[in-house]
Motif scaffolding. Structure first.
Motif, PDB file in Angstrom:
ATOM      1  N   ALA A  72       0.933  -1.415  -0.005  1.00 61.48           N
ATOM      2  CA  ALA A  72      -0.028   0.086  -0.032  1.00 61.48           C
ATOM      3  C   ALA A  72       1.008   1.284  -0.040  1.00 61.48           C
ATOM      4  O   ALA A  72       1.586   1.463   0.843  1.00 61.48           O
ATOM      5  N   THR A  73       0.879   2.191  -0.825  1.00 62.34           N
ATOM      6  CA  THR A  73       1.820   3.105  -1.270  1.00 62.34           C
ATOM      7  C   THR A  73       0.565   4.577  -0.789  1.00 62.34           C
ATOM      8  O   THR A  73       1.768   5.644  -0.560  1.00 62.34           O
ATOM      9  N   ALA A  74      -0.559   4.459  -1.027  1.00 64.83           N
ATOM     10  CA  ALA A  74      -1.169   5.640  -0.641  1.00 64.83           C
ATOM     11  C   ALA A  74      -2.583   5.290  -0.243  1.00 64.83           C
ATOM     12  O   ALA A  74      -2.996   4.249  -0.478  1.00 64.83           O
ATOM     13  N   ILE A 108      -1.171   4.943   5.236  1.00 68.53           N
ATOM     14  CA  ILE A 108       0.631   4.929   5.382  1.00 68.53           C
ATOM     15  C   ILE A 108       0.817   5.566   6.550  1.00 68.53           C
ATOM     16  O   ILE A 108       0.401   6.436   7.061  1.00 68.53           O
ATOM     17  N   SER A 109       1.961   5.042   7.290  1.00 70.04           N
ATOM     18  CA  SER A 109       2.287   5.529   8.641  1.00 70.04           C
ATOM     19  C   SER A 109       3.076   6.664   8.631  1.00 70.04           C
ATOM     20  O   SER A 109       3.257   7.351   9.507  1.00 70.04           O
ATOM     21  N   THR A 110       3.426   7.316   7.430  1.00 74.88           N
ATOM     22  CA  THR A 110       4.461   8.615   7.297  1.00 74.88           C
ATOM     23  C   THR A 110       3.588   9.764   7.203  1.00 74.88           C
ATOM     24  O   THR A 110       3.981  10.914   7.109  1.00 74.88           O
ATOM     25  N   ALA A 111       2.177   9.544   7.032  1.00 71.49           N
ATOM     26  CA  ALA A 111       1.418  10.619   6.570  1.00 71.49           C
ATOM     27  C   ALA A 111       0.594  10.989   8.168  1.00 71.49           C
ATOM     28  O   ALA A 111       0.158  10.025   8.780  1.00 71.49           O
ATOM     29  N   PHE A 112       0.337  12.109   8.636  1.00 67.31           N
ATOM     30  CA  PHE A 112      -0.322  12.468   9.793  1.00 67.31           C
ATOM     31  C   PHE A 112      -2.018  12.584   9.706  1.00 67.31           C
ATOM     32  O   PHE A 112      -2.293  13.084   8.472  1.00 67.31           O
ATOM     33  N   PRO A 113      -2.814  12.282  10.618  1.00 66.90           N
ATOM     34  CA  PRO A 113      -4.302  12.609  10.147  1.00 66.90           C
ATOM     35  C   PRO A 113      -4.570  13.976  10.143  1.00 66.90           C
ATOM     36  O   PRO A 113      -3.668  14.917  10.793  1.00 66.90           O
ATOM     37  N   GLN A 114      -5.560  14.466   9.444  1.00 65.04           N
ATOM     38  CA  GLN A 114      -5.766  15.966   9.163  1.00 65.04           C
ATOM     39  C   GLN A 114      -7.409  16.273   9.499  1.00 65.04           C
ATOM     40  O   GLN A 114      -8.011  15.070   9.343  1.00 65.04           O
ATOM     41  N   THR A 115      -7.458  17.191  10.187  1.00 68.91           N
ATOM     42  CA  THR A 115      -8.802  17.697  10.396  1.00 68.91           C
ATOM     43  C   THR A 115      -9.326  19.072   9.821  1.00 68.91           C
ATOM     44  O   THR A 115      -8.370  19.876   9.933  1.00 68.91           O
ATOM     45  N   THR A 116     -10.561  19.418   9.380  1.00 72.74           N
ATOM     46  CA  THR A 116     -10.648  20.479   8.517  1.00 72.74           C
ATOM     47  C   THR A 116     -11.976  20.737   8.974  1.00 72.74           C
ATOM     48  O   THR A 116     -12.948  19.906   9.000  1.00 72.74           O
ATOM     49  N   ILE A 117     -12.408  21.965   9.465  1.00 73.90           N
ATOM     50  CA  ILE A 117     -13.629  22.522  10.022  1.00 73.90           C
ATOM     51  C   ILE A 117     -13.641  23.785   9.127  1.00 73.90           C
ATOM     52  O   ILE A 117     -13.045  24.668   9.340  1.00 73.90           O
TER      53      ILE A 117
END
Length: 129
Positions: A72-74, A108-117
């Motif tokens: 899995a790459t993305a 993937i583990s190198t990307a951080f979770p994102q929240t948009t409001i």
């Protein structure tokens, strides 16, 4: 979507699924009392409310055909919640309140979770009939 590369024997697979659930409710003939320009006026219109919840799952998998290896790459899982409420202040003037909350977790583990409001009020004036 599937793509095959003969240069390096790669099969790239992109897959996405989405589920959306929507609810709506209307309050008929809601009255508001205003005091604009020194005179009192009662506005009567419908209040329309809508709530949408969604889950979207995207994943990109690279398959090495000559090595029998898949990776899995993305990809990401996106959760969304949207609320809107609109009220006609006159025949051509509408006030709209909106709230949009989006949260994404990456595959993937190198990307951080994102929240948009996003939230706000829109005033819409319609010209013509």
């Amino acid at each position: 979507v599937i793509s095959l590369s003969f240069d390096n024997n790669l099969l790239t697979e992109i897959n996405g699924n989405e589920l959306i659930l929507g609810l709506g409710y209307r309050i008929k003939d809601l009255k508001f009392k205003t005091n604009v320009g020194g005179r009192s006026k009662i506005i009567k219109s419908d209040l329309n409310m809508r709530l949408d919840g969604s889950i979207r799952d995207n994943v990109t998998i690279v398959r090495y055909l000559d090595l029998d290896n898949s990776q899995a790459t993305a990809g990401q899982t996106i959760y969304g919640l949207k609320f809107t409420a609109d009220y006609n202040l006159s025949q051509a003037f509408t006030a709209i309140f909106y709230y949009d909350h989006t949260f994404s977790e990456f595959a993937i583990s190198t990307a951080f979770p994102q929240t948009t409001i996003r939230s706000g009020i829109t005033l819409r004036y319609t010209f013509g009939n």
